[in-house]
Design an enzyme around this catalytic site. Sequence first.
Site, short mmCIF file in Angstrom:
data_model
loop_
_atom_site.label_atom_id
_atom_site.label_comp_id
_atom_site.label_asym_id
_atom_site.label_seq_id
_atom_site.Cartn_x
_atom_site.Cartn_y
_atom_site.Cartn_z
N ASN A 48 0.81 -1.23 0.00
CA ASN A 48 0.00 0.00 0.00
C ASN A 48 0.84 1.28 0.00
O ASN A 48 0.32 2.36 0.24
CB ASN A 48 -0.91 0.02 1.23
CG ASN A 48 -1.87 -1.16 1.25
OD1 ASN A 48 -2.39 -1.55 0.21
ND2 ASN A 48 -2.10 -1.73 2.42
N HIS A 134 -13.95 -1.32 7.32
CA HIS A 134 -12.75 -1.96 7.90
C HIS A 134 -13.01 -2.42 9.34
O HIS A 134 -13.75 -1.79 10.09
CB HIS A 134 -11.62 -0.93 7.89
CG HIS A 134 -10.27 -1.50 8.14
ND1 HIS A 134 -9.74 -1.61 9.40
CD2 HIS A 134 -9.33 -1.98 7.30
CE1 HIS A 134 -8.53 -2.13 9.32
NE2 HIS A 134 -8.25 -2.37 8.04
N GLU A 178 -15.89 4.23 4.11
CA GLU A 178 -14.52 4.46 3.64
C GLU A 178 -14.60 5.27 2.35
O GLU A 178 -15.54 5.09 1.58
CB GLU A 178 -13.84 3.10 3.35
CG GLU A 178 -13.60 2.31 4.61
CD GLU A 178 -12.97 0.94 4.37
OE1 GLU A 178 -12.31 0.74 3.34
OE2 GLU A 178 -13.15 0.07 5.24
N SER A 182 -10.95 -0.72 0.97
CA SER A 182 -9.60 -1.28 0.98
C SER A 182 -9.47 -2.57 0.20
O SER A 182 -8.41 -2.84 -0.35
CB SER A 182 -9.15 -1.49 2.42
OG SER A 182 -10.01 -2.38 3.09
N ASP A 207 -13.32 7.23 6.35
CA ASP A 207 -12.00 6.61 6.53
C ASP A 207 -11.28 6.71 5.19
O ASP A 207 -11.63 6.02 4.23
CB ASP A 207 -12.19 5.16 6.97
CG ASP A 207 -10.86 4.43 7.15
OD1 ASP A 207 -9.85 4.87 6.56
OD2 ASP A 207 -10.85 3.41 7.86
N HIS A 210 -7.08 4.75 2.17
CA HIS A 210 -6.55 4.47 0.83
C HIS A 210 -6.72 5.64 -0.13
O HIS A 210 -6.50 5.49 -1.32
CB HIS A 210 -7.19 3.21 0.26
CG HIS A 210 -6.82 1.99 1.03
ND1 HIS A 210 -5.65 1.31 0.80
CD2 HIS A 210 -7.42 1.37 2.08
CE1 HIS A 210 -5.56 0.30 1.66
NE2 HIS A 210 -6.62 0.32 2.44
N LYS A 229 -0.01 4.24 4.63
CA LYS A 229 -0.17 3.75 3.26
C LYS A 229 0.56 4.69 2.29
O LYS A 229 1.78 4.67 2.28
CB LYS A 229 -1.64 3.52 2.98
CG LYS A 229 -2.02 2.21 3.69
CD LYS A 229 -3.43 1.98 4.02
CE LYS A 229 -3.51 0.69 4.84
NZ LYS A 229 -4.76 0.53 5.55
C1 LIG Z 1 -5.17 0.05 6.86
C2 LIG Z 1 -6.49 0.57 7.23
C3 LIG Z 1 -6.74 1.06 8.52
C4 LIG Z 1 -5.75 0.92 9.63
O1 LIG Z 1 -4.69 1.81 9.51
P1 LIG Z 1 -3.29 1.45 10.20
O2 LIG Z 1 -2.58 2.75 10.23
O3 LIG Z 1 -2.64 0.43 9.34
O4 LIG Z 1 -3.59 0.92 11.57
C5 LIG Z 1 -7.97 1.61 8.76
N1 LIG Z 1 -8.92 1.68 7.81
C6 LIG Z 1 -8.72 1.19 6.58
C7 LIG Z 1 -9.80 1.29 5.57
C8 LIG Z 1 -7.50 0.61 6.25
O5 LIG Z 1 -7.32 0.10 5.03
#
Ligand SMILES: *Cc1c(COP(=O)(O)O)cnc(C)c1O
Length: 377
Positions: A48, A134, A178, A182, A207, A210, A229
């Site tokens: 990522n 997520h 989101e 993801s 969220d 990504h 990411k």
């Molecule tokens: C990776 C991810 C997270 C968590 O983030 P980290 O910094 O890796 O703990 C939260 N929400 C989504 C949609 C993700 O893909």
Amino acid sequence: MPALEEFTHAALQEIINKGRYRQPQAVRRLEGAYVEVDGKRYLSFACNDYLGLSHHPHVKEAAIRAVQDYGSGAGASRMVTGNHPLYSELEAKLATLKGTESACVLGSGYLANSGVIAALMAEGDLILADKLSHACLLDGAKLSGATLRRFPHNSLSMCEKLLARERHHYRHCLLVTETIFSMDGDKAPIEALARLAKQYDSWLLTDDAHGLGVAESHKADIQMGTLSKAAGSYGGYVCGSSGLIDYLKNSTRSLIFSTALPPMVVASAIAALDVITEDAALTRKPLAHARLFTSLLGLQPAESPIVPVIVGAEETALAAANRLRQQGFWVAAIRPPTVPPHSSRLRFAFTSNHTEEDIIRLAAAIQQEGSIVIPGI
Ligand SMILES: *Cc1c(COP(=O)(O)O)cnc(C)c1O
């Protein structure tokens, strides 16, 4: 056998029987999009780090300088002595990038989502979350004690139905989604969800894990994301009004009761955000590469750098990933519980480090791979 051993042995056996046993492998990330596993080099489509910023010279230099200036660890929670001077610089940059009054950086995206939702919601409140949200969004909802309902993926009509039927039974209501999903790579209808939230006196949390650095910005009451990411570093953040952020800094348990991020991590995130702000040509590449891939395979045009190829059965996904590995491509087979049953998939993540040549070779390998049935081909 002692009870603990007996329990873990039986529970593990169940995981093995379901074909869901996993053992993380030692993967060394090399320059560019390559990884080394067991002494072999692979072209990775499973990372990522969309902009390759974890290996960017400015980002690495910033981290090294921060170790020299501030040491390796923060030493305490941000509320005690861990709030080193780099935090305010990073938070100001995040707020500017997101177009909000303020921002707060937390230990990780997981800690941000689980902590922030639990700080805002409580018993007697309602959380409506997209079905594909997520795990850490759902964990935050559970931790809060609020009532959680999930609406079918990206279904505005079902979300509205739930609001119309349930909203008035509760004190506060939070919509959760989101920006870019993801494991599916598609986008949520953020503007329409924001209108629904307003209409039903609810708050919208997005969220953007990504989206940061690879997608255009959006508006929401509570904008959460991660620095792990496209920013190539580590840490979670939440952006919003100064009142919201001030409250969260004073009430989010995953912030207050956890040690601050190491200074070098914050410094590298600052340098990464500078690259993201200044290099528009770089931030456009991952999506362009994903679109080249979807056009070569005759798939729906990619909406983000993430492209899933859904194969169904867990074994099919694993076998296909293994055969691609034999041809030098490192691809993630994603299985339940990360995705719903019968939707196991290969998840391709495209980055600025791939070349068009890389993508053409990958598409050709997939077309020759008999077990990967691509819809429409
Ligand atoms: C990776 C991810 C997270 C968590 O983030 P980290 O910094 O890796 O703990 C939260 N929400 C989504 C949609 C993700 O893909």
